[in-house]
Design a protein around this motif. Sequence first.
Motif, PDB file in Angstrom:
ATOM      1  N   ASP A 103       0.836  -1.202   0.000  1.00 51.41           N
ATOM      2  CA  ASP A 103       0.000   0.000   0.000  1.00 51.41           C
ATOM      3  C   ASP A 103       0.871   1.251   0.000  1.00 51.41           C
ATOM      4  O   ASP A 103       1.971   1.260   0.551  1.00 51.41           O
ATOM      5  CB  ASP A 103      -0.908   0.034   1.232  1.00 51.41           C
ATOM      6  N   ILE A 104       0.365   2.310  -0.618  1.00 52.73           N
ATOM      7  CA  ILE A 104       1.069   3.593  -0.669  1.00 52.73           C
ATOM      8  C   ILE A 104       0.103   4.669  -0.187  1.00 52.73           C
ATOM      9  O   ILE A 104      -0.997   4.788  -0.698  1.00 52.73           O
ATOM     10  CB  ILE A 104       1.535   3.910  -2.103  1.00 52.73           C
ATOM     11  N   HIS A 105       0.510   5.450   0.814  1.00 51.10           N
ATOM     12  CA  HIS A 105      -0.275   6.568   1.344  1.00 51.10           C
ATOM     13  C   HIS A 105       0.583   7.818   1.178  1.00 51.10           C
ATOM     14  O   HIS A 105       1.712   7.848   1.633  1.00 51.10           O
ATOM     15  CB  HIS A 105      -0.563   6.386   2.842  1.00 51.10           C
ATOM     16  N   LYS A 106       0.038   8.839   0.538  1.00 50.46           N
ATOM     17  CA  LYS A 106       0.864  10.012   0.301  1.00 50.46           C
ATOM     18  C   LYS A 106       0.032  11.267   0.109  1.00 50.46           C
ATOM     19  O   LYS A 106      -1.016  11.238  -0.511  1.00 50.46           O
ATOM     20  CB  LYS A 106       1.716   9.769  -0.941  1.00 50.46           C
ATOM     21  N   SER A 107       0.527  12.384   0.629  1.00 50.22           N
ATOM     22  CA  SER A 107      -0.009  13.707   0.309  1.00 50.22           C
ATOM     23  C   SER A 107       0.855  14.271  -0.803  1.00 50.22           C
ATOM     24  O   SER A 107       2.076  14.105  -0.793  1.00 50.22           O
ATOM     25  CB  SER A 107       0.050  14.622   1.527  1.00 50.22           C
ATOM     26  N   VAL A 108       0.232  14.930  -1.766  1.00 45.69           N
ATOM     27  CA  VAL A 108       0.979  15.422  -2.931  1.00 45.69           C
ATOM     28  C   VAL A 108       0.645  16.883  -3.204  1.00 45.69           C
ATOM     29  O   VAL A 108      -0.370  17.398  -2.765  1.00 45.69           O
ATOM     30  CB  VAL A 108       0.668  14.573  -4.197  1.00 45.69           C
ATOM     31  N   GLN A 109       1.537  17.516  -3.963  1.00 46.92           N
ATOM     32  CA  GLN A 109       1.314  18.863  -4.465  1.00 46.92           C
ATOM     33  C   GLN A 109       1.086  18.755  -5.965  1.00 46.92           C
ATOM     34  O   GLN A 109       1.775  17.998  -6.649  1.00 46.92           O
ATOM     35  CB  GLN A 109       2.538  19.753  -4.203  1.00 46.92           C
ATOM     36  N   LEU A 110       0.131  19.505  -6.471  1.00 52.00           N
ATOM     37  CA  LEU A 110      -0.104  19.517  -7.913  1.00 52.00           C
ATOM     38  C   LEU A 110       0.992  20.323  -8.585  1.00 52.00           C
ATOM     39  O   LEU A 110       1.432  21.349  -8.061  1.00 52.00           O
ATOM     40  CB  LEU A 110      -1.475  20.126  -8.218  1.00 52.00           C
ATOM     41  N   ASP A 111       1.451  19.865  -9.750  1.00 49.02           N
ATOM     42  CA  ASP A 111       2.485  20.599 -10.479  1.00 49.02           C
ATOM     43  C   ASP A 111       1.852  21.708 -11.323  1.00 49.02           C
ATOM     44  O   ASP A 111       0.661  22.007 -11.184  1.00 49.02           O
ATOM     45  CB  ASP A 111       3.343  19.646 -11.317  1.00 49.02           C
ATOM     46  N   SER A 112       2.633  22.309 -12.197  1.00 47.30           N
ATOM     47  CA  SER A 112       2.137  23.450 -12.983  1.00 47.30           C
ATOM     48  C   SER A 112       1.018  23.053 -13.943  1.00 47.30           C
ATOM     49  O   SER A 112       0.231  23.895 -14.353  1.00 47.30           O
ATOM     50  CB  SER A 112       3.289  24.093 -13.755  1.00 47.30           C
ATOM     51  N   THR A 113       0.950  21.771 -14.310  1.00 49.34           N
ATOM     52  CA  THR A 113      -0.138  21.320 -15.189  1.00 49.34           C
ATOM     53  C   THR A 113      -1.336  20.809 -14.383  1.00 49.34           C
ATOM     54  O   THR A 113      -2.211  20.153 -14.941  1.00 49.34           O
ATOM     55  CB  THR A 113       0.359  20.197 -16.132  1.00 49.34           C
ATOM     56  N   LYS A 114      -1.326  21.114 -13.089  1.00 49.23           N
ATOM     57  CA  LYS A 114      -2.396  20.702 -12.171  1.00 49.23           C
ATOM     58  C   LYS A 114      -2.571  19.184 -12.174  1.00 49.23           C
ATOM     59  O   LYS A 114      -3.673  18.659 -12.261  1.00 49.23           O
ATOM     60  CB  LYS A 114      -3.703  21.411 -12.496  1.00 49.23           C
ATOM     61  N   SER A 115      -1.448  18.491 -12.099  1.00 52.39           N
ATOM     62  CA  SER A 115      -1.474  17.037 -12.084  1.00 52.39           C
ATOM     63  C   SER A 115      -0.370  16.526 -11.161  1.00 52.39           C
ATOM     64  O   SER A 115       0.472  17.298 -10.692  1.00 52.39           O
ATOM     65  CB  SER A 115      -1.288  16.478 -13.494  1.00 52.39           C
TER      66      SER A 115
END
Length: 150
Positions: A103-115
């Motif tokens: 399993d993978i649990h992660k908080s992420v930031q969207l890049d400049s392409t909103k992805s």
Amino acid sequence: MKNFSWGHGVVIALFAFIAFILSMLFLFPNGQKNSEMVTDNYYEEELKYQDVIDAKKRADQLQEKPVYSQDKNGIKITFPKDYDNSNTSVKFVLNRTDDENLDIHKSVQLDSTKSFLIPAQVMKMGNYTLRLSWTKGKTDYRMDYDVIWK
């Protein structure tokens, strides 16, 4: 040698059946392999599940939803182009259906392409459930995707 009667045959058949059942229990204990719980604290999650239902309903009502795509580089989640990602937190859980250690649990930031990209290196071949959650302001949204990684 004594005469062999039908009673002897029934007893031998019964013992053969018992031996067969016991051999299935002890030689093939694989039935327990796939009996992992999705979460250890299922009771607390059950109490919060109405929030999940509401978040999924809000995500379903969006005009434009995040788009899921998959290629050899990994899994890419792209939010709509006009999505204002200020004051937004995004996290995902990638649950492996047969092994919770993957399993993978992660908080992420969207890049400049909103992805954002979940790289192929962190995944093994098999089935996953991708649970995408994001909070805009104080409003929660959630979408689930069934993933077959090859």
